[in-house]
Design a protein around this motif. Structure first.
Motif, mmCIF file in Angstrom:
data_model
loop_
_atom_site.group_PDB
_atom_site.id
_atom_site.type_symbol
_atom_site.label_atom_id
_atom_site.label_comp_id
_atom_site.label_asym_id
_atom_site.label_seq_id
_atom_site.Cartn_x
_atom_site.Cartn_y
_atom_site.Cartn_z
ATOM 1 N N GLU A 155 4.217 15.189 2.946
ATOM 2 C CA GLU A 155 5.525 15.842 3.366
ATOM 3 C C GLU A 155 5.137 16.156 5.013
ATOM 4 O O GLU A 155 6.345 16.159 5.752
ATOM 5 N N GLU A 156 4.244 16.125 5.649
ATOM 6 C CA GLU A 156 4.157 16.541 6.851
ATOM 7 C C GLU A 156 4.471 15.121 7.753
ATOM 8 O O GLU A 156 4.154 14.242 7.281
ATOM 9 N N VAL A 157 5.057 15.549 8.853
ATOM 10 C CA VAL A 157 5.448 14.260 9.915
ATOM 11 C C VAL A 157 4.745 14.378 11.178
ATOM 12 O O VAL A 157 4.178 15.521 11.515
ATOM 13 N N ILE A 158 4.616 13.131 11.747
ATOM 14 C CA ILE A 158 3.881 12.945 12.812
ATOM 15 C C ILE A 158 4.968 12.663 13.931
ATOM 16 O O ILE A 158 5.814 11.826 13.824
ATOM 17 N N LEU A 159 5.084 13.434 15.101
ATOM 18 C CA LEU A 159 5.787 12.906 16.320
ATOM 19 C C LEU A 159 5.075 12.134 17.358
ATOM 20 O O LEU A 159 4.035 12.534 17.771
ATOM 21 N N LEU A 160 5.860 11.301 17.849
ATOM 22 C CA LEU A 160 5.007 10.234 18.760
ATOM 23 C C LEU A 160 6.176 9.863 19.813
ATOM 24 O O LEU A 160 7.216 9.639 19.348
ATOM 25 N N GLY A 161 5.835 9.874 21.228
ATOM 26 C CA GLY A 161 6.582 9.327 22.180
ATOM 27 C C GLY A 161 5.900 9.185 23.469
ATOM 28 O O GLY A 161 5.134 9.891 23.824
ATOM 29 N N TYR A 162 6.392 8.271 24.213
ATOM 30 C CA TYR A 162 5.762 8.147 25.503
ATOM 31 C C TYR A 162 6.835 7.832 26.626
ATOM 32 O O TYR A 162 7.947 7.565 26.318
ATOM 33 N N SER A 163 6.651 8.445 27.868
ATOM 34 C CA SER A 163 7.674 8.353 28.896
ATOM 35 C C SER A 163 8.768 8.913 28.619
ATOM 36 O O SER A 163 8.673 10.491 28.161
ATOM 37 N N GLN A 164 10.255 8.861 28.532
ATOM 38 C CA GLN A 164 11.304 9.394 28.064
ATOM 39 C C GLN A 164 10.843 10.119 26.769
ATOM 40 O O GLN A 164 11.471 11.043 26.365
ATOM 41 N N GLY B 161 0.750 -1.280 -0.021
ATOM 42 C CA GLY B 161 0.096 0.057 -0.086
ATOM 43 C C GLY B 161 0.656 1.210 0.084
ATOM 44 O O GLY B 161 1.958 1.255 0.092
ATOM 45 N N LYS B 162 0.004 2.196 -0.158
ATOM 46 C CA LYS B 162 0.611 3.717 -0.114
ATOM 47 C C LYS B 162 1.188 4.030 1.289
ATOM 48 O O LYS B 162 0.561 3.549 2.333
ATOM 49 N N ILE B 163 1.949 5.027 1.462
ATOM 50 C CA ILE B 163 2.217 5.681 2.558
ATOM 51 C C ILE B 163 1.894 7.022 3.087
ATOM 52 O O ILE B 163 1.824 7.783 2.130
ATOM 53 N N LYS B 164 1.111 7.064 4.144
ATOM 54 C CA LYS B 164 0.394 8.152 4.348
ATOM 55 C C LYS B 164 1.461 9.462 4.837
ATOM 56 O O LYS B 164 1.479 10.674 4.267
ATOM 57 N N ASN B 165 2.080 9.199 5.873
ATOM 58 C CA ASN B 165 3.029 10.275 6.483
ATOM 59 C C ASN B 165 4.258 9.323 7.074
ATOM 60 O O ASN B 165 4.154 8.058 7.447
ATOM 61 N N LEU B 166 5.313 10.164 7.539
ATOM 62 C CA LEU B 166 6.636 9.675 8.376
ATOM 63 C C LEU B 166 6.148 9.802 9.901
ATOM 64 O O LEU B 166 5.848 11.076 10.137
#
Length: 406
Positions: free
Chosen positions: A202-211, A116-121
């Motif tokens: 081109e938009e990116v998504i940032l994700l993180g938990y705890s540290q 499939g296609k890729i939505k975002n990084l």
């Protein structure tokens, strides 16, 4: 541009799919060192046992089983909306920056859906680990399952893990850790285009938990200041993060307890390393910890749960010296000022942010998100503060909410 085929089809593949040869191509920004495929769910329907669960949060006793069960149920709940059950894991190296800004080759992992296609990084900042075998390039990082929903996921190992495992990890030195994450994101974007897997947006998504939650906020700040055009941010998801190290220090000292004992030597040593303070660990650690912290922490042999067990205490007075707990002492005053410099609430977010925290969290005290709400009042930030149980159990709720929104 020179292209070198790094691996043959004899490499072992986890899962039934054949690895696309284009993904073995070397490139001048991101250099693959290992490429394999892995399924999120096995043919039996069970979750792939190689997925690194929330091991650093296992110390919370009876809730471990609940958290793990919830995780499996969560991922299964998402199965109906998964675009690709099979993910391509591309571990590689990239040119990053050392703590002092000089060049340093580092490592990380890309997870790409086979179909499939890729939505975002999605740029992931991972949570606290202790053993090198838990780092992204050596494991199937839990956050990588988001790639199954049609995204590409980039996870840096951080300095002190992966190919830099012989280095001290500058734990909670947010600037250098955020730089590792941003450097990897900048490297993988042209690589993905080169192999024909460029995201539609081109938009990116940032994700993180705890540290990773704290690091994610630092990553956002760095991208806004230095790379807004190269890495335009769509949205940021931060959960259970120690955003304000001083507030965390204060409440831990006041209550004389920590929910994650290994974080004490990790923070003292990590911030000292990152800020080049050259603090004397004898001023901070009680004798047993002082005699063993280098083996327990810096050998990278042991998980967080194992380190906590070896420390064998959760009371601050049993872990730290009187001087180490006294903010008026010279050494601790230096540390306290450095922790203030590494808190991550001193900027104005330009993109939407979602901050999540359980009020019952004893590992990363809820005061961190209270401070975030106070400092980010006029920003485009939404909050979810609820009774989601312990730090580990809350992580499951956080990932579920993120996955359902993606």
């Amino acid at each position: 541009m020179k292209r070198i085929v790094l691996f043959s089809l004899l490499l072992v593949c986890i899962g039934a799919c054949r690895k696309p040869e284009v993904e073995f191509v070397d490139f001048d920004s991101f250099h693959p060192i290992s490429v394999k495929s892995a399924d999120v769910f096995m043919e039996s329907g069970a979750l792939n046992p190689e997925i690194r669960l929330l091991g650093p949060l296992d110390e919370e006793g009876p809730e471990t089983k609940t958290a793990t069960t919830s995780l499996v149920s969560t991922v299964k709940d998402l199965l109906g909306s998964l675009q690709s059950n099979t993910l391509i894991h591309i571990s590689g190296t990239y040119q990053g920056h050392d703590i002092d800004g000089t060049p340093l080759v580092q490592s990380g992992k890309l997870l790409v859906p086979r179909d499939g296609k890729i939505k975002n990084l999605i740029i992931v900042s991972h949570f606290t680990i202790g053993a090198n075998f838990e780092c992204p390039t050596e494991s199937f990082p839990l956050e990588g399952i988001m790639a199954s929903k049609g995204y590409e996921v980039a996870v840096a190992d951080y300095i002190g893990f992966g190919i830099t495992k012989d280095r001290i990890h500058p734990y909670m030195h947010t600037r250098s850790t955020a730089r590792s994450v941003v450097d990897m994101a900048l490297a993988v974007k042209p690589y993905l285009e080169h192999i024909g897997r460029k995201p539609e947006s081109e938009e990116v998504i940032l994700l993180g938990y705890s540290q990773g939650g704290s690091t994610t906020m630092a990553v956002m700040n760095m991208i806004q200041r230095e790379f807004p055009e190269e890495l335009p941010i769509k949205k940021v998801y931060a959960g259970g993060g120690p955003y304000d190290l001083n507030a965390t220090f204060d409440i831990s000292m006041e209550e004389d307890v920590t929910g994650i004992p290994c974080a004490i030597p990790m923070i003292v040593q990590g911030v000292s390393e990152g800020e080049r303070l050259n603090l004397d660990m004898a001023d901070f650690f009680q004798p047993d910890l002082l005699a063993n912290y280098d083996e327990w922490i810096n050998s990278k042999k042991y998980t967080v749960k194992e380190i906590n067990t070896m420390i064998g205490a959760s009371s601050l007075h049993e872990i730290m010296t009187d001087e180490g707990r006294d903010k008026t002492s010279a050494q601790t005053a230096l540390l306290y000022k450095a922790m203030m410099n590494n808190s991550v609430l001193n900027f104005f977010p330009h993109s939407p942010v979602f901050i999540f925290h359980s009020r019952q969290d004893r590992t990363v005290p809820f005061v961190n998100s209270q401070m975030a709400e106070m400092h980010l009042k006029r920003s485009n930030v939404s909050y979810d503060f609820g009774d989601y149980g312990s730090h580990g159990t809350a992580a499951i709720h956080f990932l579920l909410k993120v996955a359902k929104e993606l």
